[in-house]
Design a protein around this motif. Structure first.
Motif, PDB file in Angstrom:
ATOM      1  N   SER A   1       0.854  -1.180   0.000  1.00 39.16           N
ATOM      2  CA  SER A   1       0.000   0.000   0.000  1.00 39.16           C
ATOM      3  C   SER A   1       0.892   1.232   0.000  1.00 39.16           C
ATOM      4  N   THR A   2       0.441   2.282   0.657  1.00 44.37           N
ATOM      5  CA  THR A   2       1.209   3.517   0.728  1.00 44.37           C
ATOM      6  C   THR A   2       1.768   3.740   2.124  1.00 44.37           C
ATOM      7  N   TYR A   3       1.561   2.761   3.000  1.00 46.29           N
ATOM      8  CA  TYR A   3       2.158   2.739   4.331  1.00 46.29           C
ATOM      9  C   TYR A   3       2.027   1.305   4.831  1.00 46.29           C
ATOM     10  N   TRP A   4       2.520   0.995   6.031  1.00 43.15           N
ATOM     11  CA  TRP A   4       2.373  -0.348   6.562  1.00 43.15           C
ATOM     12  C   TRP A   4       0.892  -0.692   6.659  1.00 43.15           C
ATOM     13  N   ASN A   5       0.585  -1.960   6.416  1.00 47.30           N
ATOM     14  CA  ASN A   5      -0.819  -2.394   6.328  1.00 47.30           C
ATOM     15  C   ASN A   5      -1.471  -2.563   7.699  1.00 47.30           C
ATOM     16  N   HIS A   6      -1.634  -1.469   8.423  1.00 39.96           N
ATOM     17  CA  HIS A   6      -2.266  -1.593   9.728  1.00 39.96           C
ATOM     18  C   HIS A   6      -3.126  -0.391  10.077  1.00 39.96           C
ATOM     19  N   VAL A   7      -4.037  -0.632  11.035  1.00 39.82           N
ATOM     20  CA  VAL A   7      -4.878   0.428  11.588  1.00 39.82           C
ATOM     21  C   VAL A   7      -4.720   0.416  13.099  1.00 39.82           C
ATOM     22  N   TYR A   8      -5.025   1.553  13.717  1.00 40.81           N
ATOM     23  CA  TYR A   8      -4.921   1.664  15.168  1.00 40.81           C
ATOM     24  C   TYR A   8      -6.284   1.901  15.804  1.00 40.81           C
ATOM     25  N   GLY A   9      -6.454   1.289  16.982  1.00 38.44           N
ATOM     26  CA  GLY A   9      -7.678   1.510  17.746  1.00 38.44           C
ATOM     27  C   GLY A   9      -7.966   0.331  18.657  1.00 38.44           C
TER      28      GLY A   9
ATOM     29  N   GLN B   1     -11.027  -0.057  19.910  1.00 39.98           N
ATOM     30  CA  GLN B   1     -12.422  -0.367  19.615  1.00 39.98           C
ATOM     31  C   GLN B   1     -12.719   0.004  18.160  1.00 39.98           C
ATOM     32  N   PRO B   2     -13.733  -0.625  17.550  1.00 36.49           N
ATOM     33  CA  PRO B   2     -14.041  -0.333  16.148  1.00 36.49           C
ATOM     34  C   PRO B   2     -14.244   1.149  15.851  1.00 36.49           C
ATOM     35  N   GLU B   3     -14.897   1.860  16.778  1.00 39.37           N
ATOM     36  CA  GLU B   3     -15.140   3.285  16.542  1.00 39.37           C
ATOM     37  C   GLU B   3     -13.842   4.089  16.542  1.00 39.37           C
ATOM     38  N   GLU B   4     -12.819   3.610  17.247  1.00 44.86           N
ATOM     39  CA  GLU B   4     -11.524   4.283  17.222  1.00 44.86           C
ATOM     40  C   GLU B   4     -10.813   4.035  15.891  1.00 44.86           C
ATOM     41  N   VAL B   5     -10.919   2.811  15.389  1.00 44.94           N
ATOM     42  CA  VAL B   5     -10.338   2.504  14.081  1.00 44.94           C
ATOM     43  C   VAL B   5     -10.988   3.371  13.006  1.00 44.94           C
ATOM     44  N   ALA B   6     -12.270   3.603  13.133  1.00 41.29           N
ATOM     45  CA  ALA B   6     -12.997   4.429  12.163  1.00 41.29           C
ATOM     46  C   ALA B   6     -12.485   5.864  12.139  1.00 41.29           C
ATOM     47  N   GLU B   7     -11.772   6.271  13.197  1.00 40.22           N
ATOM     48  CA  GLU B   7     -11.200   7.621  13.262  1.00 40.22           C
ATOM     49  C   GLU B   7      -9.754   7.681  12.758  1.00 40.22           C
ATOM     50  N   ASP B   8      -9.166   6.520  12.499  1.00 38.69           N
ATOM     51  CA  ASP B   8      -7.786   6.457  12.015  1.00 38.69           C
ATOM     52  C   ASP B   8      -7.769   6.701  10.502  1.00 38.69           C
ATOM     53  N   GLN B   9      -7.766   7.948  10.120  1.00 38.50           N
ATOM     54  CA  GLN B   9      -7.913   8.309   8.709  1.00 38.50           C
ATOM     55  C   GLN B   9      -6.759   7.795   7.855  1.00 38.50           C
ATOM     56  N   GLU B  10      -5.543   7.889   8.365  1.00 39.75           N
ATOM     57  CA  GLU B  10      -4.408   7.403   7.571  1.00 39.75           C
ATOM     58  C   GLU B  10      -4.452   5.883   7.449  1.00 39.75           C
ATOM     59  N   GLY B  11      -4.823   5.216   8.536  1.00 39.19           N
ATOM     60  CA  GLY B  11      -4.932   3.764   8.485  1.00 39.19           C
ATOM     61  C   GLY B  11      -5.982   3.307   7.488  1.00 39.19           C
ATOM     62  N   LEU B  12      -7.119   3.962   7.492  1.00 38.06           N
ATOM     63  CA  LEU B  12      -8.184   3.597   6.555  1.00 38.06           C
ATOM     64  C   LEU B  12      -7.785   3.916   5.123  1.00 38.06           C
ATOM     65  N   MET B  13      -7.040   5.014   4.928  1.00 35.69           N
ATOM     66  CA  MET B  13      -6.524   5.319   3.591  1.00 35.69           C
ATOM     67  C   MET B  13      -5.609   4.197   3.111  1.00 35.69           C
ATOM     68  N   THR B  14      -4.780   3.698   4.021  1.00 35.42           N
ATOM     69  CA  THR B  14      -3.878   2.603   3.688  1.00 35.42           C
ATOM     70  C   THR B  14      -4.663   1.362   3.271  1.00 35.42           C
ATOM     71  N   MET B  15      -5.734   1.072   3.991  1.00 36.08           N
ATOM     72  CA  MET B  15      -6.583  -0.075   3.648  1.00 36.08           C
ATOM     73  C   MET B  15      -7.206   0.095   2.263  1.00 36.08           C
ATOM     74  N   TYR B  16      -7.712   1.285   2.027  1.00 37.14           N
ATOM     75  CA  TYR B  16      -8.348   1.596   0.742  1.00 37.14           C
ATOM     76  C   TYR B  16      -7.352   1.411  -0.408  1.00 37.14           C
ATOM     77  N   ASN B  17      -6.131   1.874  -0.196  1.00 37.23           N
ATOM     78  CA  ASN B  17      -5.110   1.771  -1.246  1.00 37.23           C
ATOM     79  C   ASN B  17      -4.674   0.329  -1.474  1.00 37.23           C
ATOM     80  N   ILE B  18      -4.752  -0.505  -0.441  1.00 31.70           N
ATOM     81  CA  ILE B  18      -4.487  -1.928  -0.637  1.00 31.70           C
ATOM     82  C   ILE B  18      -5.486  -2.496  -1.642  1.00 31.70           C
ATOM     83  N   GLY B  19      -6.752  -2.161  -1.450  1.00 29.30           N
ATOM     84  CA  GLY B  19      -7.786  -2.642  -2.357  1.00 29.30           C
ATOM     85  C   GLY B  19      -7.561  -2.185  -3.789  1.00 29.30           C
TER      86      GLY B  19
END
Length: 205
Positions: A145-153, A155-173
């Motif tokens: 991706s464009t960074y390491w393939n991970h998210v932080y949080g 709880q799920p609602e905290e992961v939903a706030e990790d904008q860079e992490g979610l961008m990384t996930m999106y770019n993996i796809g």
């Protein structure tokens, strides 16, 4: 073109699911068919090294592993997601992958794969390394991706706030869809899979 996304968490709709859903969103935008596979939170046997799968092509434990391998045979790509436990992927996911890859590695060869990790704070890169080793032993292109393939949080609602992490996930796809399309285009133009040699030696001989 189909991608299987494996949730290796014991929580079906936890942090790992949030990450995988973002990868899935990008895959669908690129026209990929997707399927989420939750490996469950019941007892999952580990590999017992009985080698029966060498005779039958499937694991002696008839559970979700064999079901997944059948799906893997016709899939075009894979995403394996896990929470981080003590700087390591979940033991449940590793038992699942041990059995799936050992019993029928041919179902995964030359198909793109990505590892996705979720953690409260640390241990993601070590866990990332562990899962990637399954891919590299089966001649699978590892999707970056464009960074390491991970998210932080935590709880799920905290992961939903990790904008860079979610961008990384999106770019993996996006990257996985691109690679799958490139492989399909190569097949159409006569680019065959490489024929790999297979030589096994023990260190004592």
């Amino acid at each position: 073109m189909k991608v299987l996304l494996v949730n290796g968490s014991s929580r079906k709709q936890g942090c790992t699911d949030v990450a995988l859903r973002e990868v899935e969103r990008a895959l669908k935008e690129e026209g990929m068919e997707t399927e989420m596979v939750f490996i469950g939170n019941e007892a999952l046997p580990d590999c017992i090294a009985c080698h029966k799968c060498r005779e039958t092509g499937c694991c002696v434990f008839h559970d979700i592993v064999n079901e997944f391998v059948e799906k893997a045979k016709t899939a075009d790509g894979f995403v394996f997601g896990s929470p981080v436990y003590f700087a390591h992927p979940s033991g449940r996911l590793l038992s699942f992958m041990d059995r799936a890859f050992y019993s029928n590695g041919a179902a995964f060869c030359f198909k793109p794969a990505a590892a996705v990790l979720s953690a409260r704070r640390a241990g993601t890169t070590a866990s990332f390394d562990v899962i990637n080793k399954y891919f590299t032993i089966c001649s699978m292109p590892v999707v970056s991706s464009t960074y390491w393939n991970h998210v932080y949080g935590a709880q799920p609602e905290e992961v939903a706030e990790d904008q860079e992490g979610l961008m990384t996930m999106y770019n993996i796809g996006k990257n996985m869809a691109w690679l799958i399309k490139c492989i399909a285009l190569g097949k159409e133009h006569g680019v065959a899979y490489p024929h790999n040699e297979k030589i096994l030696t023990n260190f004592t001989r």
